[in-house]
Structures are given as structure tokens and as C-alpha cells.
Design a protein around this motif. Structure first.
Motif, short mmCIF file in Angstrom:
data_model
loop_
_atom_site.label_atom_id
_atom_site.label_comp_id
_atom_site.label_asym_id
_atom_site.label_seq_id
_atom_site.Cartn_x
_atom_site.Cartn_y
_atom_site.Cartn_z
N LYS A 14 0.83 -1.20 0.00
CA LYS A 14 0.00 0.00 0.00
C LYS A 14 0.87 1.26 0.00
CE LYS A 14 -4.19 -1.72 0.10
NZ LYS A 14 -5.19 -1.43 -0.93
N LEU A 15 1.76 1.35 -0.97
CA LEU A 15 2.67 2.49 -1.06
C LEU A 15 1.88 3.79 -1.19
CD1 LEU A 15 5.68 3.27 -1.23
CD2 LEU A 15 5.46 3.12 -3.72
N ALA A 16 2.28 4.80 -0.45
CA ALA A 16 1.63 6.10 -0.48
C ALA A 16 2.66 7.18 -0.77
CB ALA A 16 0.92 6.38 0.85
N HIS A 17 2.18 8.33 -1.25
CA HIS A 17 3.07 9.45 -1.48
C HIS A 17 3.55 10.01 -0.15
CE1 HIS A 17 4.41 13.52 -2.35
NE2 HIS A 17 4.41 13.25 -3.64
N GLY A 18 2.63 10.33 0.75
CA GLY A 18 2.97 10.77 2.10
C GLY A 18 3.17 12.25 2.28
N ASN A 19 3.23 13.03 1.21
CA ASN A 19 3.48 14.48 1.36
C ASN A 19 2.91 15.24 0.18
OD1 ASN A 19 4.44 16.83 2.48
ND2 ASN A 19 6.55 16.54 1.85
N VAL A 20 1.64 14.97 -0.14
CA VAL A 20 0.98 15.64 -1.26
C VAL A 20 0.65 17.07 -0.85
CG1 VAL A 20 -1.03 15.66 -2.77
CG2 VAL A 20 0.02 13.49 -2.13
N ILE B 181 3.98 19.70 -6.41
CA ILE B 181 3.52 19.47 -7.78
C ILE B 181 4.31 20.42 -8.67
CG2 ILE B 181 1.55 19.52 -9.35
CD1 ILE B 181 -0.26 18.95 -7.00
N LEU B 182 5.32 19.87 -9.33
CA LEU B 182 6.21 20.68 -10.17
C LEU B 182 5.71 20.70 -11.60
CD1 LEU B 182 9.64 19.41 -8.78
CD2 LEU B 182 8.12 21.17 -7.87
N ILE B 183 6.14 21.71 -12.34
CA ILE B 183 5.71 21.89 -13.73
C ILE B 183 6.94 21.77 -14.62
CG2 ILE B 183 4.40 23.33 -15.31
CD1 ILE B 183 2.88 22.50 -12.77
N ASP B 184 6.89 20.83 -15.58
CA ASP B 184 8.04 20.64 -16.46
C ASP B 184 7.99 21.60 -17.64
OD1 ASP B 184 6.20 19.62 -18.26
OD2 ASP B 184 6.77 17.53 -17.94
N LYS B 185 8.91 21.41 -18.59
CA LYS B 185 9.04 22.35 -19.71
C LYS B 185 7.80 22.40 -20.58
CE LYS B 185 14.07 21.81 -20.04
NZ LYS B 185 15.21 21.39 -20.88
N THR B 186 7.05 21.32 -20.64
CA THR B 186 5.85 21.28 -21.48
C THR B 186 4.58 21.64 -20.72
OG1 THR B 186 5.50 18.92 -21.02
CG2 THR B 186 6.92 19.49 -22.90
N GLY B 187 4.70 22.05 -19.46
CA GLY B 187 3.53 22.39 -18.67
C GLY B 187 2.88 21.19 -18.02
N GLY C 33 -7.39 16.42 -2.31
CA GLY C 33 -8.59 17.24 -2.28
C GLY C 33 -8.29 18.67 -1.89
N LEU C 34 -7.34 18.87 -0.96
CA LEU C 34 -6.92 20.23 -0.60
C LEU C 34 -6.29 20.94 -1.79
CD1 LEU C 34 -7.00 21.76 2.17
CD2 LEU C 34 -7.51 19.36 2.33
N VAL C 35 -5.50 20.22 -2.57
CA VAL C 35 -4.90 20.82 -3.76
C VAL C 35 -5.99 21.26 -4.74
CG1 VAL C 35 -3.45 20.37 -5.77
CG2 VAL C 35 -2.73 19.55 -3.52
N LEU C 36 -7.02 20.43 -4.92
CA LEU C 36 -8.13 20.82 -5.79
C LEU C 36 -8.82 22.08 -5.28
CD1 LEU C 36 -9.85 17.42 -6.72
CD2 LEU C 36 -8.20 18.75 -8.05
N LEU C 37 -9.00 22.17 -3.97
CA LEU C 37 -9.62 23.37 -3.40
C LEU C 37 -8.74 24.60 -3.64
CD1 LEU C 37 -11.13 22.09 -0.02
CD2 LEU C 37 -12.31 22.52 -2.18
N GLU C 38 -7.42 24.43 -3.57
CA GLU C 38 -6.52 25.54 -3.89
C GLU C 38 -6.71 25.98 -5.33
OE1 GLU C 38 -2.39 25.79 -2.15
OE2 GLU C 38 -2.76 23.66 -1.89
N LEU C 39 -6.80 25.02 -6.24
CA LEU C 39 -6.99 25.35 -7.66
C LEU C 39 -8.30 26.09 -7.89
CD1 LEU C 39 -5.74 22.01 -9.23
CD2 LEU C 39 -4.74 24.26 -9.65
#
Length: 684
Positions: A503-509, A514-520, A567-573
Motif C-alpha cells: 500500500k505504497l503512499a506518497h505521504g506528502n501531497v 507538484i512541479l511543472i516541467d518544460k511542457t507544462g 482534495g486540498l490541492v483541488l480546493l486551492e486550484l
């Protein structure tokens, strides 16, 4: 007689005749009927609509509740009136709206209305009142305390003056109070509204101590008031009270009279001014009592300063030598990467500068097809600090061949030993997905652990959303926000499906990961690092799931907690407000839920999104997903792969199925249950 009255009426100016007719209709219509409501609205239009933006308001309309602009009805009465950005003006129109005794929502934001705020106490059913961005003046009326059902009060960006009335404390249900950008003065120490979620009194002339009940709000909620003090601003002991105002740390809110504020004269002056006293002459050749020669003052000041410098120097030398003798390696800790004065043991021998004797020899390990370079190339690279995160400091390093990498220097690593660390790094290194930031290489030594990643030049989502919200900002449009949300969700779903056994998790979303690469394209960073150190829940409390340990000493992560943080990230967006406090909001999910519960969903969304047409349905759909992800009970949250499907349905496209995760060995950090991962840590 009647003929003369009619003739005189015909001589009146047409606008005055219109007002007389409207007043007659108001008197004749029942105050508890739809006709009475419509009469009040027509009176408001006659007094406040010179631009004729309310031309659809017509008595002859058979269905005014459906066709009149901004008017909504329920059970045959007007209950919502939303007239925003319509150039409504004038000081006399607002009192007409106080006849709408069944009104629940009134929003007149971004108009040109002027004059004082009328007595709204007849509107006992009012829940939401938005009058921001107008030219209203005068004091805040105490009649607001007669609105027991009021949840939101926004009077920001007006010309209101006077004090913040203590009668607002009677509004026990108030969730939003925005009074920023006015000319309000006086103290706010007596303000106590325990249910507030959104609060702002910035850019006024308030003074005195901030009450403890408001100390949890961010600094921005109080900025622009030069004489306010106390948490979250500077301590009141450090503040300087203004003349004719109370001291910053005063416990009472009463202003000080000019007489009381005047400086107290010396005792000698009081005696001299007494009519019954006689002046006393000083002995010849002696200075008068209380006086001192200028030379003596200079000598004393210089002497005190010299003594202070000498004592400080001695103390500094003593403690510096003592600290250096005990732990010389830590003196260069902040410079190891930036200035290349590294204490690392090199692959072939001792590190430069003779610092390698006390450190375990380590080596750099490259994963899969990563670009290879020597450890010394990395340590000699010119570098700059990108920022400090939950698990260490990130650097941007330019190698000798001109290529750029990101280096994360870990801290507080709690794994059983080198073998467990390398095993975990190999597992993370095999996680390859277009929405993940791949681990290129790692370095392990007893005292140092480094992780090497590709460098993302376009920053992170947090800076794009919340950085530079002022003039000249390039806002993040809706299409890019949706693309970032979908990409981050796919990357997180891939992590969750990578190893079903552990059950691997990210742990720090969070948005800064959330980084943005050269192509967006969105790429998740820092995944899997939660299992290397103490629970970071306390470090990023804005994203902490309710079930997460507040002060965990053991590593902890959970897939369901990942969904909550996403879900918090979505609320930020959607809202444009930071999840970890800011924008006047303490708890973002609670604030959004309270707004939605009051059927005022439009108030949630970021103002920068209001310029785009035809996206309302998509925004509401994304908001529903975010609220499901941030459910308090973890078993009520959807799985992240279901979230991916819901986002794709809103976008009207379906991406290829998630890539399979082949031949991945479970991390040594195995789960104790189906939803959370907690690891016991052995000492090294």
C-alpha cells in the motif's frame, strides 16, 4: 379641484412623477406579498440605476422571478438579489431593499453605491450580505446585531469610518467578516466571534491588541494597521503606542483623553508652578538639580558602549571555540553544497579540504538510464538553495557540462541502516510515470543522504497560484488548472497502484510538491520520502488528514490521507486560497463546506476564474470531487483511481489506462493495515 390637481401633476418633472407613483404603489401593495417585493425593487431601480442595466425589471412581466435580472424567488417571495458589477450608484436606493423581509441573500458587490449603510434589521431572514467594492461611508450600523441568521458579512473596499462595533459579537453564527480596506479606527480587543472562518480587517486605522480569539488568522488579515499588535503580529511589548491612543498592551479598549496622554511634567516644574511656592536658586558654580554637562553624557554613553562591545566579543569567542571543539563538522553544514566545501568521503579517498576523516565513505548510485557523473562533479557544481521542505533542503546544481539537476539533502532520516535505505531508493527509482519526478541517483553515508532529480524550470503549483497576486501577475487559467489537476491525480494513482502488497503512499501531497516541467506537465515530487523520517503531519498541517498523527515520531503515510491532501490541492486550484492558512481562511475545507451549505457556491471560486465563460459546470463538478476527497471520515473518500476517472469525465476526455508497474519489489516499510503505513525505526 380635481382638475387643478391633475394639471399641477402634469407640470411636475417626469422623474418626480415616477417616484410618486412608486411610493403610491409601495403604500398600496401588501408588505408580505410578491407585489410588495416587486414594488421595493422598482423603487431601488428608480433611485440607483442611471445606466439602465435593470431594463428587464418591468411591471408587465408575467414571470418576474424568472426574467428579472438577479432576482430569485421561493414560495412566492423574493429571497435572493444578486446585482454585481452593474454600475449601480446613488445614496438613496439601499433603504428601499429593507422592505424585502424574506431576503436571504443580498449581493451588490462592485458597484458605485454611496451614502451610509441603512438599517437592515427588518431583514431577519438575511444570511449572506455582500456590499464590498462600493463607495459606502459612515459607521458600521449596530443594527447588524439584529440579524441572528447572518453567516457572511462583507463590507470591504468602501469608505466606512468609526469603530468596529462590539455588537457584532451577537452574531453567533457569523463565519465571514471582511472589513478590510476602509477607514475604520479604534481597538478590536473586544471582538469575540468563535465560529469565524474568514476574517480580514487589513488596511484600516485600527490600534491596540489583537484578541486571542483572532490570533489564529494569518498576518495578512491584520496588515496595514500600523498600531495593531499581538499575535500574529509583533508583540505588544515591542509596539509603541500613539499619542491620544491607548497603549498597545492595554487591557481596556477605551481611548485615552488628550489630557491623560500629555507628558507628566517633572516634579521641579510642578513646584515652580505652584502659586504658594517660591523659586529656589541654585548655588553659584553648581549645575541646577537634574542637569548634567554635555561632556559627561558623552563620556558615559561611549563608556557603556565600549564595555558592551568587549563583553559581547568575549562571550562570542568563548562559545564559538567551545562549539567548534565539540562538533567541527557542523560549522560548514550550511555550506557543504553551496560553496563546495564538502565533508563527504569521496569514492576514491578523502574529500577535499581534509574533512573526510570523521565521515563514513559513501558512493553515488545511479538508477536505470540516468545521466552519470562523478560525485566530485556534483560537489564542485555551482549551486543555489531552492527551498526547504518537509524532509530536507533542495538545491539547484549546475554541473561542469552545463546540465542542471536538483539535489535534495535529507534530514532526520530514520531507517534501520544502509541496506534498508538502498532498498527503498531502488523501489522509488523504479517508479516511472510521465506525472512523477523520477529519482535519478542517490548518495548514502552515515552522516549524509542526497537524492538527485531532474530540475523543473517552471516552478511549482503553489508559486503559480499564490505568488505575486498583485499587478502584472499572469493568472493561471482554467485549462491549465484542469490539466495540472488531472496530471497530478494520474501520478498519484500510479503510486497507489505500484505495489498492492505494501500500500505504497506518497505521504506528502501538497501544491509545492507538484512541479511543472518544460511542457507544462504536472509532476509529483517527494513521493515515498514519508517512510524515511518522522511523520511530517505537523510540518504541513494545512494538508494533514484528520486521522493523521499530529506529532508523530514514527514514519507514517496513508493512501487515504493522500486523497485528502489531493482534495486540498483541488480546493486551492478552485478558490485561489492556500491550504495551509492564508487569504483570511484558517481551515479551507470547513470554509468551502460552509459556503456551499448556504447555497452560495459562486463565492467559493477564485476571482481570477470569473473572467472565463462557460466553465461554471466544470468548476462545480471539480468542487464536488474536492469535497468528497476531503471528507472527515477516511472511508468516505474515493480511491484516487476513481478520482482520475471523475476528472477525465469533467474534461470530456479519457486518457490511456494507467501504466502497469512491473517487477517492483515491495519497500522494506510494510504496512500494518490496509490504509496506513507505519514503520518502526531502529537506531543506527
Amino acid at each position: 379641484m380635481e382638475e387643478k390637481q391633475l394639471q399641477s401633476a402634469h407640470l411636475l418633472p417626469p422623474p418626480l412623477i415616477l417616484l410618486l407613483l412608486l411610493e403610491l404603489s409601495l403604500v398600496s401593495a401588501s408588505s408580505s406579498s410578491l407585489d410588495g417585493d416587486l414594488s421595493a425593487l422598482l423603487a431601488f431601480r428608480a433611485l440607483s440605476d442611471p445606466a439602465q442595466k435593470l431594463a428587464s425589471w418591468n411591471w408587465s412581466d408575467p414571470a418576474p422571478c424568472k426574467t428579472w435580472l438577479g432576482v430569485c424567488c421561493a414560495q412566492g417571495r423574493v429571497t435572493r438579489l444578486i446585482l454585481e458589477d452593474l454600475s449601480l450608484s446613488g445614496p438613496d436606493g439601499l433603504p428601499a431593499l429593507t422592505r424585502l423581509d424574506q431576503l436571504r441573500v443580498l449581493s451588490l458587490k462592485t458597484n458605485l453605491l454611496s451614502g451610509p449603510i441603512p438599517d437592515f434589521s427588518p431583514l431577519a431572514a438575511l444570511k449572506l450580505l455582500f456590499l464590498s467594492h462600493n463607495n459606502l461611508s459612515g459607521p458600521i450600523p449596530p443594527s447588524f446585531s439584529s440579524l441572528p441568521r447572518l453567516y457572511r458579512l462583507d463590507l470591504s473596499y468602501n469608505n466606512l469610518s468609526g469603530s468596529v462595533p462590539a455588537t457584532l459579537n451577537r452574531l453567533s453564527r457569523l463565519l465571514t467578516l471582511r472589513l478590510d480596506s476602509n477607514r475604520l479606527s479604534g481597538p478590536i480587543f473586544g471582538l469575540a466571534l468563535p465560529n469565524l472562518l474568514d476574517f480580514n480587517v487589513s488596511s484600516n486605522m485600527l490600534y491596540g491588541a489583537i484578541p486571542p480569539s483572532l490570533a489564529a488568522f494569518p498576518t495578512a488579515a491584520f496588515a496595514g494597521n500600523q498600531a495593531l499588535c499581538g499575535a500574529p503580529l509583533a508583540s505588544c511589548r515591542d509596539a509603541v503606542s500613539e499619542p491620544s491612543r491607548p497603549a498597545a498592551n492595554a487591557t481596556t479598549a477605551a481611548p485615552v483623553s488628550p489630557a491623560a496622554a500629555a507628558p507628566v511634567p517633572p516634579a521641579a516644574a510642578v513646584v515652580a508652578s505652584s502659586p504658594s511656592s517660591k523659586p529656589v536658586a541654585a548655588p553659584p558654580g553648581r549645575p541646577t538639580p537634574g542637569s548634567m554637562s554635555r561632556v559627561a553624557v558623552v563620556v558615559i554613553v561611549v563608556g557603556d558602549f565600549a564595555v558592551l562591545v568587549i563583553v559581547s566579543g568575549l562571550l562570542f569567542s568563548y562559545f564559538w571555540r567551545k562549539f567548534a571543539s565539540k562538533n567541527p563538522s557542523r560549522l560548514q553544514e550550511g555550506e557543504k553544497i553551496v560553496y563546495s566545501s564538502s565533508p563527504y568521503a569521496s569514492q576514491g579517498g578523502v574529500a577535499p579540504g581534509g574533512w573526510g576523516g570523521g565521515f563514513e565513505r559513501g558512493r553515488i548510485v545511479f538508477l536505470e538510464d540516468a545521466q552519470k557523473f562523478d560525485l566530485e562533479d556534483l560537489l564542485r557544481a555551482s549551486a543555489e538553495i531552492l527551498g526547504k521542505g518537509s524532509y530536507g533542503t533542495a538545491y539547484r546544481a549546475v554541473l561542469g557540462d552545463g546540465s542542471v539537476v536538483a539535489v535534495k539533502r535529507l534530514r532526520d532520516v530514520q531507517v534501520a541502516g544502509k541496506r534498508e535505505f538502498e532498498h527503498h531508493m531502488e523501489t522509488l527509482g523504479r517508479l516511472r510515470h510521465r506525472n512523477l519526478l523520477p529519482l535519478k541517483a542517490y548518495y548514502y553515508a552515515r552522516d549524509e543522504k542526497l537524492l538527485v532529480y531532474d530540475y523543473m524550470p517552471n516552478g511549482n503549483l503553489h508559486s503559480l497560484l499564490h505568488g505575486n497576486r498583485g499587478p502584472g501577475r499572469s493568472p493561471l487559467d482554467w485549462t491549465r488548472r484542469m490539466r495540472i489537476a488531472a496530471g497530478a491525480a494520474r501520478g498519484l494513482a500510479f503510486i497507489h497502484q505500484a505495489s498492492k502488497a505494501s500500500k505504497l503512499a506518497h505521504g506528502n501531497v501538497k501544491s509545492s510538491n507538484i512541479l511543472i516541467d518544460k511542457t507544462g506537465n504536472a509532476r509529483l515530487a517527494d513521493f515515498g520520502l514519508a517512510l524515511l523520517g518522522p511523520a511530517a503531519a505537523a510540518r504541513y498541517s494545512g494538508y494533514r488528514a484528520p486521522e493523521a498523527p499530529a506529532y508523530g515520531r514514527r514514519p507514517w503515510s496513508s493512501q487515504r490521507a493522500d486523497v485528502y491532501a489531493f482534495g486540498l490541492v483541488l480546493l486551492e486550484l478552485l478558490t485561489g486560497k492556500p491550504a495551509s492558512g492564508g487569504g483570511g481562511v484558517v481551515n479551507l475545507p470547513r470554509w468551502v463546506q460552509s459556503v456551499v451549505r448556504e447555497e452560495w457556491t459562486a463565492e467559493v471560486f477564485d476571482l481570477e476564474l470569473m473572467r472565463y465563460k462557460g466553465i461554471e459546470e466544470e468548476m462545480v463538478g471539480m468542487l464536488q470531487i474536492a469535497l468528497r476527497c476531503t471528507a472527515t471520515a477516511s472511508d468516505q473518500r474515493p480511491r484516487i483511481d476513481h478520482v482520475v476517472k471523475m476528472i477525465e469525465e469533467i474534461r470530456g476526455e479519457v486518457s490511456p489506462s494507467l501504466e502497469s508497474f512491473d517487477s517492483v519489489t515491495d519497500s522494506p516499510s510494510t504496512s500494518e493495515d490496509a490504509s496506513a503505513t507505519t514503520v518502526g525505526v531502529g537506531s543506527q
